[in-house]
Design a protein around this motif. Structure first.
Motif, PDB file in Angstrom:
ATOM      1  N   ILE A 294     -26.768  27.065  15.676  1.00  0.00           N
ATOM      2  CA  ILE A 294     -26.511  26.520  14.334  1.00  0.00           C
ATOM      3  C   ILE A 294     -27.849  26.313  13.622  1.00  0.00           C
ATOM      4  CG2 ILE A 294     -25.944  24.275  13.267  1.00  0.00           C
ATOM      5  CD1 ILE A 294     -23.570  24.161  15.111  1.00  0.00           C
TER       6      ILE A 294
ATOM      7  N   ARG B 200     -18.365  22.635  14.698  1.00  0.00           N
ATOM      8  CA  ARG B 200     -18.533  24.090  14.664  1.00  0.00           C
ATOM      9  C   ARG B 200     -17.242  24.798  15.076  1.00  0.00           C
ATOM     10  NH1 ARG B 200     -21.438  27.323  19.328  1.00  0.00           N
ATOM     11  NH2 ARG B 200     -19.479  26.597  20.234  1.00  0.00           N
ATOM     12  N   ASN B 201     -16.647  24.336  16.182  1.00  0.00           N
ATOM     13  CA  ASN B 201     -15.436  24.997  16.675  1.00  0.00           C
ATOM     14  C   ASN B 201     -14.286  24.895  15.675  1.00  0.00           C
ATOM     15  OD1 ASN B 201     -16.956  25.545  18.869  1.00  0.00           O
ATOM     16  ND2 ASN B 201     -15.836  24.258  20.315  1.00  0.00           N
TER      17      ASN B 201
ATOM     18  N   ILE C  50     -21.165  23.151   7.903  1.00  0.00           N
ATOM     19  CA  ILE C  50     -20.001  22.692   8.676  1.00  0.00           C
ATOM     20  C   ILE C  50     -20.016  21.181   8.910  1.00  0.00           C
ATOM     21  CG2 ILE C  50     -19.622  24.884   9.876  1.00  0.00           C
ATOM     22  CD1 ILE C  50     -21.014  23.233  12.324  1.00  0.00           C
TER      23      ILE C  50
ATOM     24  N   ASN D 271     -21.654  27.753   4.168  1.00  0.00           N
ATOM     25  CA  ASN D 271     -21.684  27.756   5.637  1.00  0.00           C
ATOM     26  C   ASN D 271     -21.952  26.381   6.249  1.00  0.00           C
ATOM     27  OD1 ASN D 271     -21.174  30.513   6.053  1.00  0.00           O
ATOM     28  ND2 ASN D 271     -23.260  30.980   5.376  1.00  0.00           N
TER      29      ASN D 271
ATOM     30  N   PRO E  73     -23.037  29.032  10.855  1.00  0.00           N
ATOM     31  CA  PRO E  73     -22.933  27.638  10.418  1.00  0.00           C
ATOM     32  C   PRO E  73     -24.269  26.922  10.260  1.00  0.00           C
ATOM     33  CG  PRO E  73     -22.300  27.852  12.727  1.00  0.00           C
ATOM     34  CD  PRO E  73     -22.572  29.230  12.230  1.00  0.00           C
ATOM     35  N   ASN E  74     -24.297  25.971   9.345  1.00  0.00           N
ATOM     36  CA  ASN E  74     -25.455  25.073   9.250  1.00  0.00           C
ATOM     37  C   ASN E  74     -24.980  23.624   9.165  1.00  0.00           C
ATOM     38  OD1 ASN E  74     -25.435  24.086   6.367  1.00  0.00           O
ATOM     39  ND2 ASN E  74     -25.509  26.310   5.992  1.00  0.00           N
ATOM     40  N   VAL E  75     -25.875  22.725   9.578  1.00  0.00           N
ATOM     41  CA  VAL E  75     -25.607  21.288   9.548  1.00  0.00           C
ATOM     42  C   VAL E  75     -26.742  20.631   8.768  1.00  0.00           C
ATOM     43  CG1 VAL E  75     -25.459  19.196  10.982  1.00  0.00           C
ATOM     44  CG2 VAL E  75     -24.367  21.299  11.753  1.00  0.00           C
TER      45      VAL E  75
ATOM     46  N   SER F  79     -14.618  24.638  12.448  1.00  0.00           N
ATOM     47  CA  SER F  79     -14.906  25.340  11.181  1.00  0.00           C
ATOM     48  C   SER F  79     -14.621  26.839  11.273  1.00  0.00           C
ATOM     49  CB  SER F  79     -16.366  25.141  10.786  1.00  0.00           C
ATOM     50  OG  SER F  79     -17.194  26.058  11.485  1.00  0.00           O
TER      51      SER F  79
ATOM     52  N   ARG G  42     -20.692  20.336  18.127  1.00  0.00           N
ATOM     53  CA  ARG G  42     -19.928  21.442  18.727  1.00  0.00           C
ATOM     54  C   ARG G  42     -18.474  21.411  18.242  1.00  0.00           C
ATOM     55  NH1 ARG G  42     -18.235  21.334  24.808  1.00  0.00           N
ATOM     56  NH2 ARG G  42     -16.945  23.200  24.913  1.00  0.00           N
TER      57      ARG G  42
ATOM     58  N   LYS H 178     -16.750  29.053  11.276  1.00  0.00           N
ATOM     59  CA  LYS H 178     -17.722  29.796  10.434  1.00  0.00           C
ATOM     60  C   LYS H 178     -18.676  30.618  11.296  1.00  0.00           C
ATOM     61  CE  LYS H 178     -17.255  27.740   6.128  1.00  0.00           C
ATOM     62  NZ  LYS H 178     -17.275  26.389   5.610  1.00  0.00           N
TER      63      LYS H 178
ATOM     64  N   LEU I  27     -26.166  25.525  20.213  1.00  0.00           N
ATOM     65  CA  LEU I  27     -24.922  25.962  19.568  1.00  0.00           C
ATOM     66  C   LEU I  27     -25.109  27.117  18.592  1.00  0.00           C
ATOM     67  CD1 LEU I  27     -23.540  22.374  18.814  1.00  0.00           C
ATOM     68  CD2 LEU I  27     -22.760  23.901  20.616  1.00  0.00           C
TER      69      LEU I  27
END
Ligand SMILES: Cc1ncc(COP(=O)(O)O)c(C=O)c1O
Length: 374
Positions: free
Chosen positions: A130, A101-102, A157, A155, A109-111, A104, A98, A106, A128
């Protein structure tokens, strides 16, 4: 709820009878938790009413949390890490992603996580919004850095590595992931929920913590190999800005800001963790880990005599046996009151050798296993 209550003695009798249905720890070889240290239990009870949902009301307990974070930061080579105690590895992982993400900003987003990552990242993705991309593993079940690199796009993050994987106890090449993260300027989270209180105490060194420059955040769970009480995990960030990315204002509380996911939060397990860290020190954990690893070596020898190969050479105190039809073997073991788990890829019988396991327990277990395998 009944209209009228019953006596305390009756309730306690009822609870004891119900608890008898639970499995005793000495028959459990599948859990990454263990019996808490007796001192942890005592400390937990001393702080049972504390609530860090509003830390200004419990400054003493808040101080204990800061001490635990400071002790872990020093152990993990980041003297100034920022973080807090969460309810478990799941919450720590969700909050780390989280924050990434915050920060970034974006839109889609992807992880990128290893194919072996704990399912808490699937929960994080769902909560989230994501996308999770799963990187391939090499033959020793470590994430393949080349596969991670191939999955990165504009994308992405965060990258995730695991130090002590859930199924096989393997340690991902965090230094390789760090090089990728630094060169692409991407957040790197290390899930050391299990391994964080094992790896620093092993004879062999594995780079996995903040000593590795690209590591942005780390999950480490005292309620697993720390012998603390449940719930206790720590989420640590190298930079304060990451914790800031989790801030929510809390208008009606005496404290004006919260970074935690939970509101009401027990201080009891924090006191328990503080107590057990202070009492055992690094030498105490070294002894515990050495004992677990000695038992792992004992299993290795005994199963080799039985002609059972291992999935990988154990790195931490998880050992996976390549038996035929592991689910069937696990179910036969269950009939004899042993609780083991099985792995999916590759299929195996998985044993986690936690501090509650003794040589005597293993001797009985291995005799049963030999009989079952014929
Ligand atoms: C590597 C890893 N990460 C995260 C978790 C989740 O931890 P918890 O069950 O405390 O939420 C586990 C649980 O076993 C784990 O092994």
């Amino acid at each position: 709820m009944d209209e009228t209550g019953v006596t305390e003695t009756e309730v306690l009798g009822l609870l004891r009878r119900i608890k008898e249905r639970d499995m005793p720890f000495e028959r459990i070889l599948s859990s990454m938790c263990t019996m808490p240290h007796p001192l942890a239990i005592q400390a937990h009870m001393e702080f049972i009413e504390t609530n860090l949902g509003d830390p200004t009301l419990f400054p003493g307990t808040k101080g204990l949390e800061e001490s635990v974070i400071a002790m872990l930061s020093a152990l993990l080579h980041a003297p100034n890490a920022h973080g807090y105690i969460t309810t478990g590895g799941t919450e720590s992982n969700i909050q780390a992603i989280r924050a990434a993400r915050n920060l970034s900003g974006k839109k889609n987003p992807n992880v990128i996580v290893p194919g072996s990552a704990h399912f808490s990242f699937d929960k994080a993705a769902d909560i989230l919004g994501i996308k999770i991309k799963k990187a391939q593993l090499d033959e020793s079940l470590k994430v393949d850095p080349a596969s991670v690199e191939m999955l990165i796009d504009e994308n992405t993050i965060a990258l995730v590595g695991t130090a002590g994987t859930t199924e096989f106890g393997q340690v991902d090449p965090i230094d390789e992931l760090s090089k990728i993260a630094l060169s692409r300027d991407i957040f790197l989270h290390v899930d050391a929920a299990f391994g964080g209180l094992v790896i620093p105490f092993l004879e062999e060194e594995y780079p996995f913590d903040f000593k590795v420059k690209g590591v942005s955040s780390l999950t480490i769970d005292p309620h697993k190999m720390g012998a603390g009480t449940i719930p206790s995990s720590a989420l640590l960030f190298r930079d304060e800005a990451c914790l800031g990315a989790l801030a929510t204002s809390t208008p009606y509380l005496a404290s004006r800001m919260q970074h935690t996911l939970a509101g009401t939060r027990t201080g009891a397990s924090i006191a328990a963790t503080y107590a057990v860290f202070k009492h055992l020190g690094q030498s105490g954990y070294k002894r515990i880990v050495a004992r677990c690893m000695k038992l792992v070596s004992m299993i290795e020898k005994r199963v080799a005599d039985m002609g059972i190969p291992l999935v990988i050479q154990p790195v931490t105190n998880v050992i996976a046996l390549r038996v035929d039809s592991p689910e069937e073997v696990a179910s036969k073991l269950r009939e004899r009151n042993w609780y083991v788990s099985t792995t999916l890829r590759p299929k195996s019988l998985r044993l986690v050798i936690m501090p509650h396991i003794t040589e005597e327990i293993l001797n009985t277990f291995l005799t049963d296993l030999r009989e079952i395998l014929g």
